[in-house]
Design a protein around this motif. Sequence first.
Motif, mmCIF file in Angstrom:
data_model
loop_
_atom_site.group_PDB
_atom_site.id
_atom_site.type_symbol
_atom_site.label_atom_id
_atom_site.label_comp_id
_atom_site.label_asym_id
_atom_site.label_seq_id
_atom_site.Cartn_x
_atom_site.Cartn_y
_atom_site.Cartn_z
ATOM 1 N N THR A 51 0.815 -1.213 0.000
ATOM 2 C CA THR A 51 0.000 0.000 0.000
ATOM 3 C C THR A 51 0.851 1.267 0.000
ATOM 4 O OG1 THR A 51 -0.150 0.289 2.412
ATOM 5 C CG2 THR A 51 -1.713 -1.250 1.388
ATOM 6 N N ILE B 165 -5.676 2.385 -2.881
ATOM 7 C CA ILE B 165 -5.406 0.952 -2.893
ATOM 8 C C ILE B 165 -5.877 0.398 -4.233
ATOM 9 C CG2 ILE B 165 -5.666 -1.204 -1.637
ATOM 10 C CD1 ILE B 165 -4.403 1.113 -0.015
ATOM 11 N N THR C 287 -5.900 -2.279 -6.205
ATOM 12 C CA THR C 287 -5.709 -3.714 -6.078
ATOM 13 C C THR C 287 -6.422 -4.501 -7.171
ATOM 14 O OG1 THR C 287 -6.180 -5.581 -4.602
ATOM 15 C CG2 THR C 287 -7.686 -3.732 -4.500
ATOM 16 N N VAL D 74 -11.243 -8.326 1.152
ATOM 17 C CA VAL D 74 -10.435 -7.243 0.611
ATOM 18 C C VAL D 74 -9.012 -7.772 0.462
ATOM 19 C CG1 VAL D 74 -11.847 -5.380 1.583
ATOM 20 C CG2 VAL D 74 -9.930 -6.323 2.909
ATOM 21 N N TRP E 209 -9.100 5.903 3.083
ATOM 22 C CA TRP E 209 -8.921 4.741 2.217
ATOM 23 C C TRP E 209 -9.723 4.924 0.936
ATOM 24 C CZ3 TRP E 209 -5.296 1.612 4.127
ATOM 25 C CH2 TRP E 209 -5.130 1.500 5.512
ATOM 26 N N TYR F 134 -10.505 2.575 -2.159
ATOM 27 C CA TYR F 134 -10.326 1.173 -2.540
ATOM 28 C C TYR F 134 -10.880 0.943 -3.945
ATOM 29 C CZ TYR F 134 -9.963 -3.883 -1.850
ATOM 30 O OH TYR F 134 -9.606 -5.212 -1.955
ATOM 31 N N THR G 274 -12.625 -0.787 -6.580
ATOM 32 C CA THR G 274 -13.647 -1.830 -6.708
ATOM 33 C C THR G 274 -14.791 -1.234 -7.521
ATOM 34 O OG1 THR G 274 -14.831 -3.541 -5.432
ATOM 35 C CG2 THR G 274 -14.980 -1.269 -4.629
#
Length: 763
Positions: free
Chosen positions: A543, A561, A563, A585, A682, A684, A686
């Motif tokens: 991260t 993040i 990912t 996650v 954060w 993220y 998605t």
Amino acid sequence: MSSNSTHTVSGTVWNQTGNAIKKVWICHFPGKGAAPQYFETQNSLNNNQGESFSYDGIQLPSGGNDQWMVYYQDAFNNLIGTDGLFNAEINHNNGGVTITLDGTSVDVGQKSSIGVEDTTTYTAMQVPMVAGYLSQGGISVSDMYIAAGLTAPTKSGIGIALSGGGSRAMSAGIGQLQALVSMGWTKDVLAMSTVSGGGWVGIPYMFLPKEFSDDDFLGSYLPPEQLTNSNINTMGPSQIGGKTNKMSALTLFISMLHMSHAVSDDDRLYSNGTMIWQMLMARYFLHPYGLVTIGHDFNPSDTFAYSDAVIKNNALVNQPVIRSDPFQQADMADPYKIARPMMISNMMLEVQNQSATTFGAPVVSTPFFTGCLGAPDATTTRGIKSSVGGAAVASQGFNSMYWYLNGNQPQDQANLVISQRRNWALADCLGTSSSAIAAGVLQFMSRLSLNEIADGVMENGPDVLEADREMLPEDVYLELKNMYDAGDRESLLAQLSAQDIPSFLKTPSYMYWSPAHVESSGTSKNPMDYEANFVDGGLMENTGVANLLAFTDINVVFAFINTATAMTKTGGAGIPGQNGTDIQVTEDIAALFGYRPYSKSKGWERYSSTDLTKGSIQSRCLARAQIFPDGKFAEFLKGLWQATLDENNNPGVYPAVLSQLLELRANPLFGIFKSRLVTISWHYLTPASSWNAALTPSVSSTLSGISDFPNYPTIRTGLDYSEVNFLSSFAGFCALPSNRKPGTSSLMEEVFMSTPDMPDLED
């Protein structure tokens, strides 16, 4: 010799390397407490076959443990150094020199006492170091400015972390930076921490020369309603997003083959393939912006620093001639471009403890210093197995051998005299931080037969060669072009048969020692004793958050993040006793709270002490990565999931964004020595259907043909223009406060308007 006496050094050079020697320099090290002296010979050299040189009027101070070195300045402006009292040779290759001091011959050996029997050469320099801050509880970004003689920045304590993840992380990072630039907020960011693919965009952005604007480099943010089937397939010539267009596993492998030809047989004893990936990443992400200079041994021959003032004040003040390599500069005072955050590039050093358990120690590289700030009870796994951590040196002095401490000042202000083959460069940061992707590419290629690989190379090699041409020596380019023009598939097959493809590239290897352990580090002058393995920083902390928080004046972090693991509610187990935590996650965040990777049957389990010694090196690293209270992980999971719900509790509608006030726990491995309160925002990666809903039907139809959006697999390195532009638009949309779930507060707006100081916690 008295200080008022004068002396004459003269000699004859015999050079049979074909690499013309232009000047000879005499270097005198008077010993501890006195600055080195450098004397340039009075005549230039041309043919080097029996040529004479001399320098008259050298004044020598008396006393001390005097040490002498001779340097040869070659046609590439590199200085080739030798060890000892005129114990000199030229390039370790049948050359020689006869030296006299005041007419008295000095015995000169044909083999340097450095102890490397190849063309490896070393140059001494004097660099400042950072060491004693450990006893003070840590170092701040402001400390570095002040130590360099600069005014400390007045920015609030805001940091950005761009996670790793190859071309996916790079593309998402583009959109996130576009969003920040569009709001004018990058100027308020104190530091930006990057890992792997996040560094592919972050590192050149932070050092971007003034001739490139932010729009030239990033492109402008395009909201979903403005995407068309035309502009998603368009990329400006200088846009970083266009660099992955032809970066598939096959083309990367072909470039590796090409670049392996540029590593000379003589050089293989030192590098042996350890620099191929770094130079390949430099080809894609640094070379287009003039941020890499290629040396004659196919290593980078440049280095970097914050500004010209740092270079003059701290690194080269006593020997302006010894390092002639160009410096890349990240001076945020440059009026021609928007102010940049300070770079923090993250890598990992392979270490082992007294029980011989191998794990990793984080290494950070900044425009001021590079080193291992943490304090692991560990040593390197190769060479003299020197003690690790606790200090750093000026970045241009990393990758070196320790010689001695120069001066009696406190340790943080003292200078070190080091011996170095070449400087540490941006190419080293960029490539080492993403080296796990290189291993993934080779693993992918190893699944193919040699005939399949040969077919792919012969078909695509000529085009890749033309793209590689500017990075390759001309003779290597012509050799490879002749192979392709002749259709010499048999020679290619023979080369491939001789290679173990999964191990075609060697683990990045550099010389390492810690200024906090100079006594044990100074026991050898053999460079091979200092060799250490470096690996992708994402294996421990993908991260970029932990290494950013090692700097004590960073109080607020926007953690992007990016990912490959989309957030999903599994219907399985969660955290024991915590309903609604059956949410998967990425393991990268879970480890920061002390949790193992998610298992649908077992849910979320905490790491235990046995995890420190078992499993892969990555699992042993993740087990050491906790910096936040485990009790806050349930809050993270539930809050992040809630952020995506619409008014009917449909998930995945809005961006997954959550702000948490967290206690930062001490973790000496990362150089975090004291607890404090920090705010983490954060972000993220998605799916968020509110972005999709704004697309036109025709653009939405085009997007439906792209698999795994937005969480492309990391191994998918070769993203085309549309894949990059879609992801950049999506990530920028998710970063903008206006696109949050209605009714939720925007920490981003609050922070950039006014950032409160976070109090320290009581010990």
